[in-house]
Design a protein around this motif. Structure first.
Motif, PDB file in Angstrom:
ATOM      1  N   GLU A 131       0.835  -1.202   0.000  1.00 38.23           N
ATOM      2  CA  GLU A 131       0.000   0.000   0.000  1.00 38.23           C
ATOM      3  C   GLU A 131       0.875   1.260   0.000  1.00 38.23           C
ATOM      4  O   GLU A 131       0.574   2.242  -0.682  1.00 38.23           O
TER       5      GLU A 131
ATOM      6  N   ARG B 179      -1.587  -5.494  -6.048  1.00 39.92           N
ATOM      7  CA  ARG B 179      -2.963  -5.777  -5.615  1.00 39.92           C
ATOM      8  C   ARG B 179      -3.229  -7.282  -5.667  1.00 39.92           C
ATOM      9  O   ARG B 179      -3.852  -7.855  -4.778  1.00 39.92           O
TER      10      ARG B 179
ATOM     11  N   GLN C 152       0.533   4.084  -2.775  1.00 38.11           N
ATOM     12  CA  GLN C 152       0.271   5.483  -2.396  1.00 38.11           C
ATOM     13  C   GLN C 152       1.338   6.407  -2.978  1.00 38.11           C
ATOM     14  O   GLN C 152       1.032   7.523  -3.405  1.00 38.11           O
TER      15      GLN C 152
END
Lengths: 373, 198
Positions: free
Chosen positions: A186, A280, A190
């Protein structure tokens, strides 16, 4: 990156239903092979690559002009001996080296997918790659091998196609992404999406790339591939081409300079949207969940011989997570061997020159191959 | 192959499933696989020895019997072998229980601390015994819980474990142990081999 002439592709005409519900067809899978398939077609090894890998396992990668990512392990007389075995590796779907991915054009809109590309999973990746067996007329692979995300694909593949491989080698991997794994991914995502060049994934329209964000993502990830001890021994507090601290924010320390370099070379070879999609897919990976929480059930249909390998200093996919796979296999009486290799090189150990690892891999494969003759 | 392994191999029926706990470099495993068509697995704590087993094409799991036997289901092997390692565990009783849970039968061998040479060494020299079977010094031995053949027989009886066969080994000689000759065998054998079941 005009590389198309180096890339072999297989067009998959059969529709493939993805986990997200979408159906794709007429999509390309880019692959490379090494060695030759014997007459009985029983010497094939399918190698699965990790997050930022590609189909160019060994020899010179024609796109980067560097050695293939697993040159230590794969090649003539190496652990995965291409004099003996026929090695196949393909770029995962969602990737950026020829296989169907977010940098491809959507046939319907004639626009580059960007983040309109469907979210794919490890399961989708292996289902797509399964088509390669048909293409080469291989009924049963001698082995499936992969480290890190490649190991996750190995586990998913044998679960989906239990009688399609004789031996199964998941290396430095996990059957389910941990909270820490997801957290690091993540952070990378980001960094990419926070880069103003990212433009909701449509950076191709403005002819830019979110190079800063992608570099930061790579830098953060790169730290997770190394061990504290390895970093300390290699860099310590050594300064970068200077006698003393400069009291500024340039790269004073060698480790800073090293990470910046890693980030900068990465953006030249990897697509930011692919990075989002593939991380992902890793985060969504939870093999036990596919079997109502019982990991053993993922393997109960297979008679394959497993060999699980982990590394002492790997804190990204630590030994215990690899052992959980061994435990799940033992609890159903499967044929499984396991070794933890001593190494200071962290998660990256499987890609590097770690002699105990390379000899274990070679011995397992060669002895198993002789036993099947 | 050492005589102990020949005796163990004779206790095992062909075409069965066997786990060798503390399998070392896999000599016994290889013999059983090649000569008795045994579906054999090993558990070994030393990374080096695990590598040796892989070189032989044997299926081995790196692990510690005190923690890693629990992953195997009940009665998932016909035999579980434990050769000369019981005395090195922190909790031998727990390991015995685990062997008998995982295996339908267990084969346990123990270096006999009641052997006359061991007794004599302590009696005459007054130092901890060092023999062929117990080659280490007191300060570097892995052995934590030495026992005699008699101790082991008393122990299994007190735990209601069935002894199918007890054998005494002295160099090349193998003989049966029974309740009449236990004292003698305990004095003249350097190794005890037991086939047990719970």
């Amino acid at each position: 990156m005009n590389t198309e002439k180096h890339i072999k592709t297989l067009l998959i005409k059969k529709p493939l239903k993805l986990d997200c519900g979408k159906i794709i067809n007429n999509f390309p899978i880019a692959y490379e092979t090494y060695g030759s398939l014997n007459e009985k077609k029983d010497n094939a090894i399918l190698v699965f690559h990790a997050l930022t890998g590609d189909q160019f396992v060994t020899g010179l990668n024609p796109v980067t002009n560097k050695d293939g990512w697993w040159s230590y392990a794969v090649g003539p007389n190496k652990s995965i001996d291409t004099n003996k075995y026929f090695v196949i590796c393909s770029n995962v779907i969602g990737g950026c080296l020829g296989s169907f991915g977010p940098s491809h054009k959507d046939a319907e809109t004639q626009k580059i997918f960007g983040i309109n590309f469907p979210v794919i999973t490890i399961n989708d990746m292996v289902n797509a790659q399964y088509n390669l067996l048909e293409h080469f007329g291989i009924d049963k692979l001698f082995s499936i091998v992969g480290g890190s995300m490649g190991g996750m694909q190995v586990l998913q593949f044998i679960s989906n196609f239990p009688d399609k491989a004789k031996t199964v080698i998941p290396i430095a991997c996990t059957s389910s992404h941990s909270a820490q794994n997801i957290a690091f991914n993540e952070l990378g995502r980001q960094a990419i999406t926070a880069d103003s060049n990212w433009n909701e994934g449509n950076y191709n329209l403005q002819n830019t790339i979110p190079n800063k964000g992608l570099a930061v993502a790579r830098m953060a990830a790169h730290i997770t591939y190394l061990s504290k001890k390895g970093l300390q021994e290699k860099f310590g507090r050594k300064l970068q081409e200077r006698e003393d601290l400069k009291f500024g924010f340039d790269a004073d320390f060698q480790i800073e300079s090293y990470l910046r370099y890693q980030g900068s070379v990465f953006v030249d070879r990897f697509d930011a949207n692919s990075y989002l999609y593939i991380t992902r897919a890793m985060d969504y990976f939870d093999l036990a969940k596919q079997f109502n929480g019982n990991l053993s059930d993922a393997f109960k249909e297979t008679k394959a011989k497993f060999f699980v390998i982990s590394f002492t200093s790997d804190w990204l996919y630590p030994t215990q997570e690899n052992k959980d796979i061994v435990i799940a296999l033992n609890s159903i009486g499967a044929n499984v061997g396991f070794v933890e290799i001593d190494s200071d090189k962290g998660h990256d150990s499987f890609l590097l020159d770690v002699p105990e690892f390379l000899s274990a891999l070679k011995n397992f494969l060669d002895k198993s191959y002789t036993a099947t003759k | 192959m050492k005589n102990e392994f020949n005796v163990i191999a004779d206790l095992i029926e062909k075409n069965t499933r066997v786990l060798d706990v503390g399998c070392a470099d896999g000599v016994l495993m290889e013999f059983l696989k090649d000569n008795k068509n045994i579906d054999i697995r090993g558990l070994e704590i030393s990374k080096n020895k695990v590598q040796k087993c892989i070189e032989k094409g044997l299926t081995v799991i790196e692990g510690n019997a005190e923690f890693d036997l629990k992953q195997f289901p009940d009665k998932s092997f016909d035999y579980v072998i434990l050769s000369q390692t019981l005395q090195a565990f922190l909790n031998p009783e727990l390991v015995i229980n685990e062997l008998l849970r995982v295996g339908k039968k267990a084969i346990v061998t123990i270096p006999n601390f009641g052997y006359w040479k061991v007794r004599l060494h302590l009696l005459l020299k007054g130092t901890m015994p060092v023999t062929e079977t117990l080659p280490d010094q007191w300060y570097n031995t892995p052995n934590l819980h030495m026992c005699t053949i008699k101790d082991f027989v008393y122990f299994v009886k007190s735990r209601n474990i069935k002894i199918f066969k007890s054998l005494a080994l002295n160099k090349k000689n193998t003989s049966l142990i029974n309740s009449n000759n236990l004292g003698i065998k305990n004095l003249f054998s350097d190794l005890g081999i037991f086939l047990i079941e719970k």
